[in-house]
Design a protein around this motif. Structure first.
Motif, PDB file in Angstrom:
ATOM      1  N   VAL A 117       0.950  -1.193  -0.004  1.00  0.00           N
ATOM      2  CA  VAL A 117      -0.083   0.192   0.048  1.00  0.00           C
ATOM      3  C   VAL A 117       0.814   1.216  -0.076  1.00  0.00           C
ATOM      4  O   VAL A 117       0.724   2.195  -0.799  1.00  0.00           O
ATOM      5  CB  VAL A 117      -0.808  -0.227   1.349  1.00  0.00           C
ATOM      6  N   ILE A 118       1.767   1.401   0.921  1.00  0.00           N
ATOM      7  CA  ILE A 118       2.504   2.457   1.030  1.00  0.00           C
ATOM      8  C   ILE A 118       3.683   2.730  -0.103  1.00  0.00           C
ATOM      9  O   ILE A 118       4.129   3.794  -0.381  1.00  0.00           O
ATOM     10  CB  ILE A 118       3.231   2.646   2.326  1.00  0.00           C
ATOM     11  N   ASN A 119       3.836   1.588  -0.846  1.00  0.00           N
ATOM     12  CA  ASN A 119       4.860   1.790  -1.949  1.00  0.00           C
ATOM     13  C   ASN A 119       4.268   1.742  -3.339  1.00  0.00           C
ATOM     14  O   ASN A 119       4.872   1.522  -4.356  1.00  0.00           O
ATOM     15  CB  ASN A 119       5.843   0.343  -2.265  1.00  0.00           C
ATOM     16  N   GLY A 120       2.824   1.761  -3.385  1.00  0.00           N
ATOM     17  CA  GLY A 120       2.260   2.062  -4.571  1.00  0.00           C
ATOM     18  C   GLY A 120       1.687   0.674  -5.389  1.00  0.00           C
ATOM     19  O   GLY A 120       1.604   0.926  -6.472  1.00  0.00           O
ATOM     20  N   ASN A 121       1.838  -0.381  -4.595  1.00  0.00           N
ATOM     21  CA  ASN A 121       1.816  -1.642  -5.331  1.00  0.00           C
ATOM     22  C   ASN A 121       0.400  -2.016  -5.389  1.00  0.00           C
ATOM     23  O   ASN A 121      -0.145  -3.025  -6.127  1.00  0.00           O
ATOM     24  CB  ASN A 121       2.669  -2.911  -4.774  1.00  0.00           C
ATOM     25  N   GLY A 122      -0.510  -1.401  -4.730  1.00  0.00           N
ATOM     26  CA  GLY A 122      -1.947  -1.803  -4.662  1.00  0.00           C
ATOM     27  C   GLY A 122      -2.111  -2.569  -3.464  1.00  0.00           C
ATOM     28  O   GLY A 122      -1.275  -2.997  -2.836  1.00  0.00           O
ATOM     29  N   PRO A 123      -3.548  -2.630  -3.431  1.00  0.00           N
ATOM     30  CA  PRO A 123      -4.169  -3.663  -2.063  1.00  0.00           C
ATOM     31  C   PRO A 123      -3.855  -5.228  -2.439  1.00  0.00           C
ATOM     32  O   PRO A 123      -4.754  -5.845  -2.819  1.00  0.00           O
ATOM     33  CB  PRO A 123      -5.492  -3.272  -2.028  1.00  0.00           C
ATOM     34  N   SER A 144      -6.101 -10.211  -4.033  1.00  0.00           N
ATOM     35  CA  SER A 144      -6.455  -8.782  -3.219  1.00  0.00           C
ATOM     36  C   SER A 144      -6.537  -8.909  -1.926  1.00  0.00           C
ATOM     37  O   SER A 144      -6.963 -10.025  -1.133  1.00  0.00           O
ATOM     38  CB  SER A 144      -7.639  -8.299  -3.880  1.00  0.00           C
ATOM     39  N   ILE A 145      -6.065  -7.825  -1.106  1.00  0.00           N
ATOM     40  CA  ILE A 145      -6.464  -7.702   0.176  1.00  0.00           C
ATOM     41  C   ILE A 145      -7.817  -7.704   0.618  1.00  0.00           C
ATOM     42  O   ILE A 145      -8.416  -8.515   1.506  1.00  0.00           O
ATOM     43  CB  ILE A 145      -5.976  -6.378   0.927  1.00  0.00           C
ATOM     44  N   PHE A 146      -8.922  -7.368  -0.535  1.00  0.00           N
ATOM     45  CA  PHE A 146     -10.071  -7.482  -0.027  1.00  0.00           C
ATOM     46  C   PHE A 146     -10.635  -8.815  -0.338  1.00  0.00           C
ATOM     47  O   PHE A 146     -12.094  -8.950   0.088  1.00  0.00           O
ATOM     48  CB  PHE A 146     -10.850  -5.968  -0.862  1.00  0.00           C
ATOM     49  N   TRP A 152     -10.939  -1.920   6.034  1.00  0.00           N
ATOM     50  CA  TRP A 152     -10.813  -0.511   5.110  1.00  0.00           C
ATOM     51  C   TRP A 152     -10.189   0.712   6.323  1.00  0.00           C
ATOM     52  O   TRP A 152      -9.375   1.245   6.013  1.00  0.00           O
ATOM     53  CB  TRP A 152     -12.363  -0.079   5.411  1.00  0.00           C
ATOM     54  N   SER A 153     -10.957   1.047   7.361  1.00  0.00           N
ATOM     55  CA  SER A 153     -10.320   1.934   8.506  1.00  0.00           C
ATOM     56  C   SER A 153      -9.006   1.538   8.877  1.00  0.00           C
ATOM     57  O   SER A 153      -8.077   2.187   8.971  1.00  0.00           O
ATOM     58  CB  SER A 153     -11.293   2.509   9.247  1.00  0.00           C
ATOM     59  N   SER A 154      -8.960   0.075   9.521  1.00  0.00           N
ATOM     60  CA  SER A 154      -7.863  -0.370  10.025  1.00  0.00           C
ATOM     61  C   SER A 154      -6.445  -0.283   9.064  1.00  0.00           C
ATOM     62  O   SER A 154      -5.788  -0.042   9.405  1.00  0.00           O
ATOM     63  CB  SER A 154      -8.079  -1.862  10.727  1.00  0.00           C
ATOM     64  N   LEU A 155      -6.820  -0.725   7.758  1.00  0.00           N
ATOM     65  CA  LEU A 155      -5.636  -0.522   7.037  1.00  0.00           C
ATOM     66  C   LEU A 155      -5.214   0.745   6.680  1.00  0.00           C
ATOM     67  O   LEU A 155      -4.038   0.948   6.766  1.00  0.00           O
ATOM     68  CB  LEU A 155      -6.107  -1.218   5.735  1.00  0.00           C
ATOM     69  N   THR A 256     -15.880  -0.675  10.004  1.00  0.00           N
ATOM     70  CA  THR A 256     -15.059  -0.719   8.973  1.00  0.00           C
ATOM     71  C   THR A 256     -13.639  -1.568   9.313  1.00  0.00           C
ATOM     72  O   THR A 256     -12.617  -1.450   8.461  1.00  0.00           O
ATOM     73  CB  THR A 256     -14.764   0.412   7.881  1.00  0.00           C
ATOM     74  N   ILE A 257     -13.419  -1.749  10.406  1.00  0.00           N
ATOM     75  CA  ILE A 257     -12.187  -2.172  11.006  1.00  0.00           C
ATOM     76  C   ILE A 257     -12.054  -3.639  10.485  1.00  0.00           C
ATOM     77  O   ILE A 257     -10.913  -3.870   9.866  1.00  0.00           O
ATOM     78  CB  ILE A 257     -12.087  -2.371  12.546  1.00  0.00           C
ATOM     79  N   SER A 258     -13.105  -4.425  10.587  1.00  0.00           N
ATOM     80  CA  SER A 258     -12.827  -5.692   9.724  1.00  0.00           C
ATOM     81  C   SER A 258     -14.349  -6.381   9.710  1.00  0.00           C
ATOM     82  O   SER A 258     -15.352  -5.683  10.231  1.00  0.00           O
ATOM     83  CB  SER A 258     -12.182  -6.849  10.764  1.00  0.00           C
ATOM     84  N   TYR A 259     -14.364  -7.525   9.021  1.00  0.00           N
ATOM     85  CA  TYR A 259     -15.757  -8.189   9.003  1.00  0.00           C
ATOM     86  C   TYR A 259     -16.593  -8.394  10.074  1.00  0.00           C
ATOM     87  O   TYR A 259     -17.965  -7.709   9.963  1.00  0.00           O
ATOM     88  CB  TYR A 259     -15.739  -9.412   8.076  1.00  0.00           C
ATOM     89  N   PRO A 260     -16.423  -9.027  11.046  1.00  0.00           N
ATOM     90  CA  PRO A 260     -17.231  -9.264  12.199  1.00  0.00           C
ATOM     91  C   PRO A 260     -17.560  -8.056  12.783  1.00  0.00           C
ATOM     92  O   PRO A 260     -18.650  -7.946  13.565  1.00  0.00           O
ATOM     93  CB  PRO A 260     -16.319 -10.012  13.312  1.00  0.00           C
ATOM     94  N   GLN A 261     -16.831  -6.707  13.037  1.00  0.00           N
ATOM     95  CA  GLN A 261     -17.283  -5.572  13.631  1.00  0.00           C
ATOM     96  C   GLN A 261     -18.464  -5.192  12.920  1.00  0.00           C
ATOM     97  O   GLN A 261     -19.183  -4.194  13.780  1.00  0.00           O
ATOM     98  CB  GLN A 261     -16.156  -4.559  13.473  1.00  0.00           C
TER      99      GLN A 261
END
Length: 606
Positions: A117-123, A144-146, A152-155, A256-261
């Motif tokens: 993410v921080i090096n521009g390679n995408g999720p 994909s990370i998704f 979302w917010s956590s990443l 949006t931290i993770s799915y169960p939340q």
């Protein structure tokens, strides 16, 4: 006074006479050891300062001034606590970074996510790309990370902090910073909103970071979900203040931290309506969770396009466990764990929530509502692998902890302003907090009851780190050897090369701090380099013999592979593939384009 002094003495005795640490039963007493003496003196000052005028007017007057100063400067004290605690835990963490719990399990995958993410390679991620059930048919060596989970917010928040110093174990320290800062602030605001004094709110905020259930989780692998320990207190703070705009915003962030939340927030909406008599706001909260859930599933479908046809992984996992052959055994284990875990959480707050459920013949709906938030987590613990180190235990910890102070404040409101009761409350307040800290320390120093999913044989200094004071401030003997290994990897393997590795857990996250990396033997045919360390994994058996055959091939097939480095003891080796190939990719399911396709409601045609 005698009882309180006795409790203070017990705390000091626990610190210095009990075997701290003893790795048969103790881990992570870092913060407690460091701050417990200060707590003892703080409690004594506040106790004496809160007493009515007595025989010694000079002494009582001095301590009353001290208590008034603490009340006045509580925010400054809290900020100082956050800074000192964060600095201390950061020092401990980076002094001995080669600890298995910092670098194993999901930590390698998280580090690679941050790197990309921080090096521009995408999720995208290549670590464990085939591990989730819905990726078993993945024809590519990336995902994909998704496709793994909707972080979302956590990443975003953790990647921003990781980018400050993008080297492990910064992924763990990022979680610590969020929990210590936002968690303590959230608890302070929540308890203050309940009607407590500033001093009581300060004790609550500081004590929250000290209870072992919170402190243990902060050091476990840098799980994204653990930041819920920092965000959930803010949710309750906004709820208690009836600041609905902030409440909705923070609920959205938490969902949006993770799915169960997502499901936790939808259930919170029901609690808001039933127990806080705010049906309109409760319905809006449910709709927030429902919207995030629908978005999660839509993005998941795009991320799994061409890979897997069943996107509802969470639901599939739940049903598969319910109808599995060992469901009853799992149910029994989960029930026992839940009972033990909640019991010891209640011990840490002197069972005050139970005392406040019903007062003067009336049900305390506020306390009951806070405790009810645990129900979804309790339900999951019956069918899912929960444990003392489970990353979503914030749904247990925060409700129990806050309900204790809600019960205390409701008790104070019932008593009125009679002088006799005011005197008793001045005595009860420090007694309560002293009890919390002493019981928490006692629980921490008698640790076997928390061993659930983690086998006792793993309770070692190599696995969890050395928690003796000397161990916290000095380097472990293995640190130079592990740094030497990493230096050789950097010397022989370019940062943009593709790598497959099989090493011990204490350096895994360091190796995955790159884009092209796989866990051996789940790697592409043409991967360029192999990092192999002996003594990793289980002994050869019919179930894992294929791994050892592949390792043997690396060292024997000279026409395909070249041994370019071997440590003097032949324990660590770097092997080069003489015939590397390009790794297949599908950019349509790896980039940020997934999000735009989801928003434009494009179907899956691949």
């Amino acid at each position: 006074m005698i009882v309180f002094v006795a409790l203070a003495v017990i705390i000091i005795i626990c610190m210095f006479s009990l075997k701290i640490p003893s790795f048969d039963n103790v881990i992570y007493t870092r913060t407690i050891v460091f701050f417990c003496i200060g707590y003892v003196f703080l409690f004594i000052a506040l106790y004496l300062g809160g007493r009515q005028a007595g025989k010694n007017e000079t002494l009582n007057g001095y301590f009353r001034k001290a208590a008034a100063a603490i009340e006045k400067h509580s925010i400054i004290i809290l900020i100082a606590f956050i800074i000192i605690t964060s600095a201390w835990l950061g020092f401990v963490l980076f002094k001995n970074p080669f600890v298995v719990t910092y670098n194993d399990d999901c930590a390698p995958q998280n580090v690679q996510m941050f790197y990309n993410v921080i090096n521009g390679n995408g999720p995208e991620t290549s670590m464990y790309y085939q591990q989730p059930p819905f990726l078993e048919s993945n024809p590519y060596y990336y995902a994909s990370i998704f496709a793994i989970r909707q972080y979302w917010s956590s990443l975003g928040l953790l990647a921003m902090l990781y980018s400050i110093y993008p080297v492990p174990p910064m992924q763990v320290y990022a979680v610590i910073l969020i929990v210590v800062s936002l968690g303590s602030i959230g608890i302070y605001m929540a308890v203050r909103s309940l009607g407590a004094t500033k001093a009581m709110s300060l004790w609550a905020a500081m004590g929250y970071i000290l209870i072992p259930q919170v402190e243990h989780l902060m050091f476990i692998r840098g799980h994204f979900d653990i930041i819920g320990l920092g965000i959930l207190p803010l949710v309750f703070a906004a709820l208690f203040r009836r600041s609905w705009g902030w409440f909705y915003l923070i609920c959205l962030f938490y969902a949006t931290i993770s799915y169960p939340q997502v499901f936790f927030i939808m259930f919170l909406g029901i609690i808001v309506g039933v127990f806080f008599k705010a049906w309109k706001q409760g319905i809006i909260t449910v709709l927030i969770g429902l919207s995030v859930w629908l978005l999660d599933n839509a993005v998941l479908r795009q991320a799994l396009c061409g890979i897997y046809n069943e996107p509802s992984y969470f639901a599939s996992m739940i049903f598969s466990r319910i109808f599995s052959d060992n469901f009853m055994a799992t149910l029994k284990e989960g029930s026992v764990f839940t009972l033990k875990y909640i019991t010891f959480l209640l011990m840490a707050v002197s069972f005050l929530p139970l005392f406040g459920i019903r007062r003067e013949g009336k049900w305390n709906l506020e306390v009951i509502g806070i405790l009810m938030f645990m129900l979804p987590c309790i339900g999951l613990s019956f069918i899912y692998d929960f444990g003392f180190f489970y990353q979503r235990n914030d749904a247990f910890i925060v409700p129990v902890y806050l309900s204790a102070f809600a019960a205390y404040v409701s008790l104070k409101k019932e008593t009125g302003e009679s002088p006799d009761m005011a005197e008793k409350l001045y005595i009860l307040r420090p007694m309560l907090i002293a009890g919390i800290i002493s019981i928490s320390l006692f629980v921490t120093t008698h640790f076997p009851w928390v061993i659930n999913s983690t086998s006792p044989k793993f309770i070692t200094k190599d696995y969890y780190g050395d928690d003796s004071f000397n161990g916290l401030i000095t380097e472990q003997k293995k640190n130079p050897r592990r740094r030497a290994v990493l230096e050789k990897i950097a010397e022989y393997i370019p940062p943009d090369a593709s790598v497959s590795f099989l090493v011990k857990g204490d350096i895994k996250a360091y190796i995955t701090n790159r884009q092209k990396v796989w866990l051996f033997p789940n790697h592409p045919p043409g991967v360029e380099y192999f990092i192999i360390e002996q003594g990793v994994g289980d002994k050869p058996s019919p179930s894992n013999i294929d791994i050892y055959i592949k390792i043997y091939e690396l060292f024997t097939e000279g026409d395909k592979y070249e041994l370019i480095y071997s440590s003097p003891d032949s324990y660590f080796a770097i092997i080069k593939n003489l015939h590397p190939l390009q790794v297949p990719r599908n950019e349509d399911i790896l980039g940020w384009k997934i999000l735009s396709n989801t928003l434009l409601m494009k179907g899956c045609k691949r």
